[in-house]
Design an enzyme around this catalytic site. Structure first.
Site, PDB file in Angstrom:
ATOM      1  N   LYS A 105       0.940  -1.165  -0.083  1.00 23.58           N
ATOM      2  CA  LYS A 105      -0.075   0.044   0.088  1.00 23.58           C
ATOM      3  C   LYS A 105       0.754   1.315   0.059  1.00 23.58           C
ATOM      4  O   LYS A 105       2.071   0.971   0.156  1.00 23.58           O
ATOM      5  CB  LYS A 105      -0.869  -0.008   1.223  1.00 23.58           C
ATOM      6  CG  LYS A 105      -2.262   0.628   0.999  1.00 23.58           C
ATOM      7  CD  LYS A 105      -3.176  -0.286   0.077  1.00 23.58           C
ATOM      8  CE  LYS A 105      -4.616   0.390  -0.091  1.00 23.58           C
ATOM      9  NZ  LYS A 105      -5.333  -0.516  -0.880  1.00 23.58           N
ATOM     10  N   GLY A 217     -21.177   5.997   1.858  1.00 26.00           N
ATOM     11  CA  GLY A 217     -20.150   6.370   1.085  1.00 26.00           C
ATOM     12  C   GLY A 217     -20.348   6.379  -0.220  1.00 26.00           C
ATOM     13  O   GLY A 217     -20.695   5.075  -0.802  1.00 26.00           O
ATOM     14  N   GLY A 219     -18.579   6.941  -3.215  1.00 32.48           N
ATOM     15  CA  GLY A 219     -17.381   7.275  -4.166  1.00 32.48           C
ATOM     16  C   GLY A 219     -17.669   6.176  -5.257  1.00 32.48           C
ATOM     17  O   GLY A 219     -18.762   5.474  -5.529  1.00 32.48           O
ATOM     18  N   ALA A 221     -16.899   2.753  -5.282  1.00 30.05           N
ATOM     19  CA  ALA A 221     -17.541   1.731  -5.073  1.00 30.05           C
ATOM     20  C   ALA A 221     -19.026   1.715  -4.730  1.00 30.05           C
ATOM     21  O   ALA A 221     -19.758   1.006  -4.996  1.00 30.05           O
ATOM     22  CB  ALA A 221     -16.628   1.147  -3.891  1.00 30.05           C
ATOM     23  N   GLY A 222     -19.315   2.872  -4.100  1.00 27.23           N
ATOM     24  CA  GLY A 222     -20.574   3.056  -3.620  1.00 27.23           C
ATOM     25  C   GLY A 222     -21.425   3.139  -4.673  1.00 27.23           C
ATOM     26  O   GLY A 222     -22.556   2.697  -4.601  1.00 27.23           O
TER      27      GLY A 222
END
Length: 416
Positions: A105, A217, A219, A221-222
């Site tokens: 990451k 959320g 964004g 993915a949402g």
């Protein structure tokens, strides 16, 4: 009381799995820490001629099963402990879906909303200049994450290729299609999660076509979860969504495609016609069948877990549930699809992108969906079976599946 350190949470989750697996002390201790981590100082020439200095990070947590893989986050509250935790979770994520990668990451502590497109490009290129020597298709492969985009990935890939002097598309995934991206990458995180919800409904004998769902959320993915849920599951009523500016609710249902357009046009879900305001906190406690936490970490805690009423919690965000909350949800018989299973569709299709880049042949969209469905379905049932045999909650069961695979690779290599 300050929120718990995300890396401490990741370590606590590992500790519990290691104890249940009977892992030896050396292997347990080895898996508690990143194998390598890098801290960078990243200067950026601003449009007004001044220079700002940003902190950058890259953590390569474990590469026993293959090159490390993981996203790059640009966030004003980014810290090394957040990056460590996410790199650990990525290690378990790649293992639980059984792809030959490790976990990594990266991040930059910045607010991209305050940067122009030119500043974003220079920041992306400058980051690669300082981290590039540690990257490579057989070493460590970044991808998009919070506030980073396919365009940012393209700039980063281009800068890496300038440094190396030859084409190297597999070093960065999540790229636009025209420069080596994969079909199906944009919605992969949400699609993988919805596949898991579908399989959950089967084992719970739920009638999924008339269920209600809510998304915290909104964004990437949402938004995709909103539209893919009824497409893949054959129905369902979206009753609430929220983003960083607030949320909206309608018990009569919200048109998923319409509110996605509203968000893209206005920058927020607020003010969507036919809805009432709702806070992010209240949305989590709604009476609904399926809840998708799709924002940031640590939103379901011991303080609000007893108030969660959903039957299925599908974690599209990273680390939205604390260990204390996990136990409460398990006691309430709420079926939790843990983050490193539920949102593993993104890294899985990123892996597919690496594969396609490597042999320079690209799959059709149906092929990508078919392979993703197979991987996510197999991973779900591996975790579900572990939960049944161990009588542990799903996150612990997913950890047990993943940690046992990584530990085996470490031992076979002779590391521990």
């Amino acid at each position: 009381m300050p929120p718990m350190n995300p890396f401490a949470i990741a370590q606590q989750q590992l500790d519990e799995a290691a104890q249940r697996l009977g892992l030896d002390k050396a292997t347990h201790e080895f898996l508690r820490w990143p194998m390598r981590e890098y801290h960078f100082t990243v200067p950026l020439k601003m449009d007004n001629g001044t220079t700002r200095i940003f902190k950058g990070y890259r953590v390569q947590y474990n590469n026993a099963r293959g090159p490390t893989k993981g996203g790059l986050r640009w966030h004003p509250e980014e810290t090394i402990d957040t990056v460590r935790a996410l790199a650990a979770w990525m290690t378990w994520k790649t293992a639980v879906v059984d792809i030959p990668l490790g976990g990594g990451k990266g991040g930059i502590t910045c607010n991209p909303k305050e940067l122009s497109d030119g500043e974003k490009e220079r920041l992306a290129r400058n980051y690669i200049r300082v981290v590039g020597r540690e990257l490579g298709v057989h070493r460590d492969v970044p991808a998009p994450d919070v506030y980073t985009t396919p365009q940012i990935m393209a700039w980063m890939m281009d800068e890496y290729e300038i440094m190396m002097g030859h084409s190297h598309p597999g070093v960065i995934t999540g790229k636009p299609l025209c420069v080596g991206g994969s079909q199906g990458r944009g919605d992969a995180t949400a699609r993988g999660g919805v596949y898991c919800v579908r399989e959950t409904a089967k084992v719970l004998n739920m009638k999924i076509d008339n269920c209600t769902y809510a998304i915290q959320g909104f964004g990437n993915a949402g938004q995709f979860a909103a539209t893919l849920h009824p497409e893949i599951l054959g129905g369902g009523t979206l009753i609430a969504v929220s983003d960083s500016r607030g949320g909206v609710i309608s018990k009569n249902g919200i048109d998923a495609e319409a509110i996605v357009r509203h968000k893209q046009e206005t920058g927020s879900v607020n003010g969507f016609p036919g809805t009432q305001p709702i806070s992010n906190e209240d949305l989590l406690e709604l009476q609904c069948d399926i809840l998708y936490p799709s924002a940031l970490e640590g939103v379901i805690t011991e303080k609000n877990a007893s108030k969660i009423k959903a039957k299925i919690v599908c974690e599209l965000a990273n680390g939205p549930t604390t260990p204390e909350a996990d136990k409460i949800l398990f006691e309430k018989k709420i079926y939790v699809l843990p983050d490193f299973l539920a949102n593993a569709g993104g890294v899985t299709v990123s892996y597919f992108e690496q594969v396609q880049n490597t042999y320079n042949y690209y799959w059709s969209l149906p092929d990508v969906h078919q392979q993703l469905d197979r991987k996510m379905t197999d991973a779900f049932h591996a975790v579900h079976e572990m939960s049944k045999t161990s009588r542990a909650h799903n996150r612990l069961s997913a950890y047990m599946v993943a940690v046992s695979r990584v530990a085996e690779a470490c031992k076979i290599r002779g590391w521990v």
